[in-house]
Design an enzyme around this catalytic site. Structure first.
Site, PDB file in Angstrom:
ATOM      1  N   GLU A 102      -4.160   3.931  -8.468  1.00  0.00           N
ATOM      2  CA  GLU A 102      -5.427   4.494  -8.013  1.00  0.00           C
ATOM      3  C   GLU A 102      -5.565   5.921  -8.539  1.00  0.00           C
ATOM      4  O   GLU A 102      -4.710   6.769  -8.288  1.00  0.00           O
ATOM      5  CB  GLU A 102      -5.531   4.510  -6.489  1.00  0.00           C
ATOM      6  CG  GLU A 102      -6.871   5.088  -6.042  1.00  0.00           C
ATOM      7  CD  GLU A 102      -7.058   5.162  -4.537  1.00  0.00           C
ATOM      8  OE1 GLU A 102      -7.879   6.000  -4.086  1.00  0.00           O
ATOM      9  OE2 GLU A 102      -6.399   4.405  -3.803  1.00  0.00           O
TER      10      GLU A 102
ATOM     11  N   LYS B  94      -6.642   9.134  -8.031  1.00  0.00           N
ATOM     12  CA  LYS B  94      -7.021   9.871  -6.825  1.00  0.00           C
ATOM     13  C   LYS B  94      -7.702  11.186  -7.164  1.00  0.00           C
ATOM     14  O   LYS B  94      -8.619  11.621  -6.475  1.00  0.00           O
ATOM     15  CB  LYS B  94      -5.779  10.142  -5.961  1.00  0.00           C
ATOM     16  CG  LYS B  94      -6.093  10.525  -4.535  1.00  0.00           C
ATOM     17  CD  LYS B  94      -6.653   9.324  -3.774  1.00  0.00           C
ATOM     18  CE  LYS B  94      -7.131   9.702  -2.391  1.00  0.00           C
ATOM     19  NZ  LYS B  94      -7.779   8.556  -1.727  1.00  0.00           N
TER      20      LYS B  94
ATOM     21  N   HIS C 232      -0.974  11.162  -2.411  1.00  0.00           N
ATOM     22  CA  HIS C 232      -2.293  10.777  -1.900  1.00  0.00           C
ATOM     23  C   HIS C 232      -3.178  11.948  -1.486  1.00  0.00           C
ATOM     24  O   HIS C 232      -4.325  12.053  -1.915  1.00  0.00           O
ATOM     25  CB  HIS C 232      -2.141   9.828  -0.706  1.00  0.00           C
ATOM     26  CG  HIS C 232      -3.443   9.434  -0.089  1.00  0.00           C
ATOM     27  ND1 HIS C 232      -4.054  10.161   0.917  1.00  0.00           N
ATOM     28  CD2 HIS C 232      -4.279   8.400  -0.352  1.00  0.00           C
ATOM     29  CE1 HIS C 232      -5.199   9.592   1.247  1.00  0.00           C
ATOM     30  NE2 HIS C 232      -5.363   8.524   0.490  1.00  0.00           N
TER      31      HIS C 232
ATOM     32  N   HIS D  16       0.842  -1.195   0.000  1.00  0.00           N
ATOM     33  CA  HIS D  16       0.000   0.000   0.000  1.00  0.00           C
ATOM     34  C   HIS D  16       0.880   1.248   0.000  1.00  0.00           C
ATOM     35  O   HIS D  16       1.630   1.482   0.947  1.00  0.00           O
ATOM     36  CB  HIS D  16      -0.894  -0.037   1.242  1.00  0.00           C
ATOM     37  CG  HIS D  16      -1.844   1.104   1.369  1.00  0.00           C
ATOM     38  ND1 HIS D  16      -1.951   1.863   2.523  1.00  0.00           N
ATOM     39  CD2 HIS D  16      -2.747   1.622   0.502  1.00  0.00           C
ATOM     40  CE1 HIS D  16      -2.874   2.784   2.365  1.00  0.00           C
ATOM     41  NE2 HIS D  16      -3.380   2.673   1.146  1.00  0.00           N
ATOM     42  N   ARG D  17       0.802   2.012  -1.080  1.00  0.00           N
ATOM     43  CA  ARG D  17       1.671   3.188  -1.279  1.00  0.00           C
ATOM     44  C   ARG D  17       3.143   2.783  -1.136  1.00  0.00           C
ATOM     45  O   ARG D  17       3.955   3.509  -0.567  1.00  0.00           O
ATOM     46  CB  ARG D  17       1.303   4.320  -0.333  1.00  0.00           C
ATOM     47  CG  ARG D  17      -0.158   4.732  -0.422  1.00  0.00           C
ATOM     48  CD  ARG D  17      -0.532   5.846   0.528  1.00  0.00           C
ATOM     49  NE  ARG D  17      -1.977   5.808   0.803  1.00  0.00           N
ATOM     50  CZ  ARG D  17      -2.583   6.458   1.776  1.00  0.00           C
ATOM     51  NH1 ARG D  17      -1.873   7.246   2.582  1.00  0.00           N
ATOM     52  NH2 ARG D  17      -3.880   6.341   1.971  1.00  0.00           N
TER      53      ARG D  17
ATOM     54  N   GLU E 292       0.546  -0.676  -4.882  1.00  0.00           N
ATOM     55  CA  GLU E 292      -0.572   0.237  -5.083  1.00  0.00           C
ATOM     56  C   GLU E 292      -0.103   1.645  -4.765  1.00  0.00           C
ATOM     57  O   GLU E 292       0.684   1.846  -3.838  1.00  0.00           O
ATOM     58  CB  GLU E 292      -1.731  -0.148  -4.164  1.00  0.00           C
ATOM     59  CG  GLU E 292      -2.967   0.733  -4.253  1.00  0.00           C
ATOM     60  CD  GLU E 292      -2.934   1.947  -3.318  1.00  0.00           C
ATOM     61  OE1 GLU E 292      -3.857   2.784  -3.428  1.00  0.00           O
ATOM     62  OE2 GLU E 292      -2.007   2.054  -2.494  1.00  0.00           O
TER      63      GLU E 292
ATOM     64  N   ASP F 277       0.318  -1.902   4.643  1.00  0.00           N
ATOM     65  CA  ASP F 277       1.462  -1.009   4.843  1.00  0.00           C
ATOM     66  C   ASP F 277       2.704  -1.795   5.242  1.00  0.00           C
ATOM     67  O   ASP F 277       3.810  -1.259   5.176  1.00  0.00           O
ATOM     68  CB  ASP F 277       1.160  -0.001   5.960  1.00  0.00           C
ATOM     69  CG  ASP F 277      -0.067   0.851   5.675  1.00  0.00           C
ATOM     70  OD1 ASP F 277      -0.445   0.989   4.496  1.00  0.00           O
ATOM     71  OD2 ASP F 277      -0.654   1.384   6.645  1.00  0.00           O
TER      72      ASP F 277
ATOM     73  N   ASP G  97      -1.239   6.191  -5.550  1.00  0.00           N
ATOM     74  CA  ASP G  97      -2.228   7.176  -5.977  1.00  0.00           C
ATOM     75  C   ASP G  97      -1.616   8.124  -7.004  1.00  0.00           C
ATOM     76  O   ASP G  97      -0.445   8.492  -6.885  1.00  0.00           O
ATOM     77  CB  ASP G  97      -2.684   8.005  -4.767  1.00  0.00           C
ATOM     78  CG  ASP G  97      -2.962   7.133  -3.556  1.00  0.00           C
ATOM     79  OD1 ASP G  97      -4.070   6.606  -3.464  1.00  0.00           O
ATOM     80  OD2 ASP G  97      -2.047   6.968  -2.708  1.00  0.00           O
TER      81      ASP G  97
END
Length: 226
Positions: free
Chosen positions: A99, A101, A47, A6-7, A33, A218, A35
């Site tokens: 993603e 955003k 993000h 995640h990020r 992943e 994370d 944004d």
């Protein structure tokens, strides 16, 4: 079950930075992943709507020029990266979940994906996801085959109905929404279910037992150890 950073690996390095993505790759994630936002026709990996939480800047992201934003420290000396820099970093065995955003991101992202080296990047390397139905609808209009992921933090029935309408590849509910029944429903629709964002070992074990197809986390190391 897929492990999706995640990020990047934001529990272990500054989120949405090249350092964070390198850390995720070192930990052997199946996918990453992040944004993207549109700044004057440039796609930046970032993000928030504002700068204070993750950089040494201040104010609204969209109020600033690309030069100012790129001059900021996004943590440990890292810069806010361009989308193409992140894609270039990711190896071909790791899928990329972009993603959308911000608004007006769909067409720019799809244009970039179309221009990538087809020998290195296959269309199936990408999932384009968002909460923004209008952006995902445009993605589907631009490409009938690209893999779409629909994100949901509430109203799962509404989100799942939209996912059906755009022939989504995957459904991304929050941890609070996911249940064995939802997993089964999503699978019946022919989609994969990737749950976000799961960091606690007990919750990791819980969603694994429900039969989810992947976990956004994370801390990719915790999922690998579980």
């Amino acid at each position: 079950m897929k492990v999706i950073g995640h990020r990047g690996a934001m529990g272990l390095a500054p989120e949405n930075t090249l350092l964070s993505f390198r850390k995720a790759l070192e930990l052997g994630v199946d996918g990453v992943e992040f944004d993207v936002q549109n700044i004057d026709g440039n796609l930046l990996v970032f993000h928030d709507d504002t700068l204070e939480r993750t950089t040494n800047g201040s104010g609204l992201l969209l109020d600033h020029s690309i030069d100012y934003l790129r001059s900021l420290d996004a943590g440990q000396g890292e810069k806010i990266p361009f989308l193409h820099d992140v894609i270039e970093l990711i190896d071909i065995d790791t899928f990329i979940n972009i993603e959308l955003k911000g608004l007006r991101t769909a067409s720019l992202v799809m244009e970039l994906v179309k221009l990538l080296d087809k020998d290195r990047y296959k269309k199936e390397n990408f999932i384009i996801s968002s909460y923004l139905y209008s952006e995902l609808f445009l993605v589907r209009q631009l490409d009938p085959d690209i893999q779409i992921g629909v994100i949901a933090d509430e109203l799962p029935d509404v989100a799942l109905s939209f996912a059906r309408d755009v022939n989504a590849y995957s459904f991304h509910p929050s941890l609070s929404l996911v249940s064995k029944e939802l997993v089964e429903q999503v699978h019946e629709e022919g989609m994969l279910l990737y749950v976000h964002t799961v960091n606690d070992p007990d919750n990791i074990a819980k969603v694994k037992a429900m039969g989810v197809d992947g976990i956004f986390t994370d801390y990719p190391d915790r999922v690998r150890q579980g």
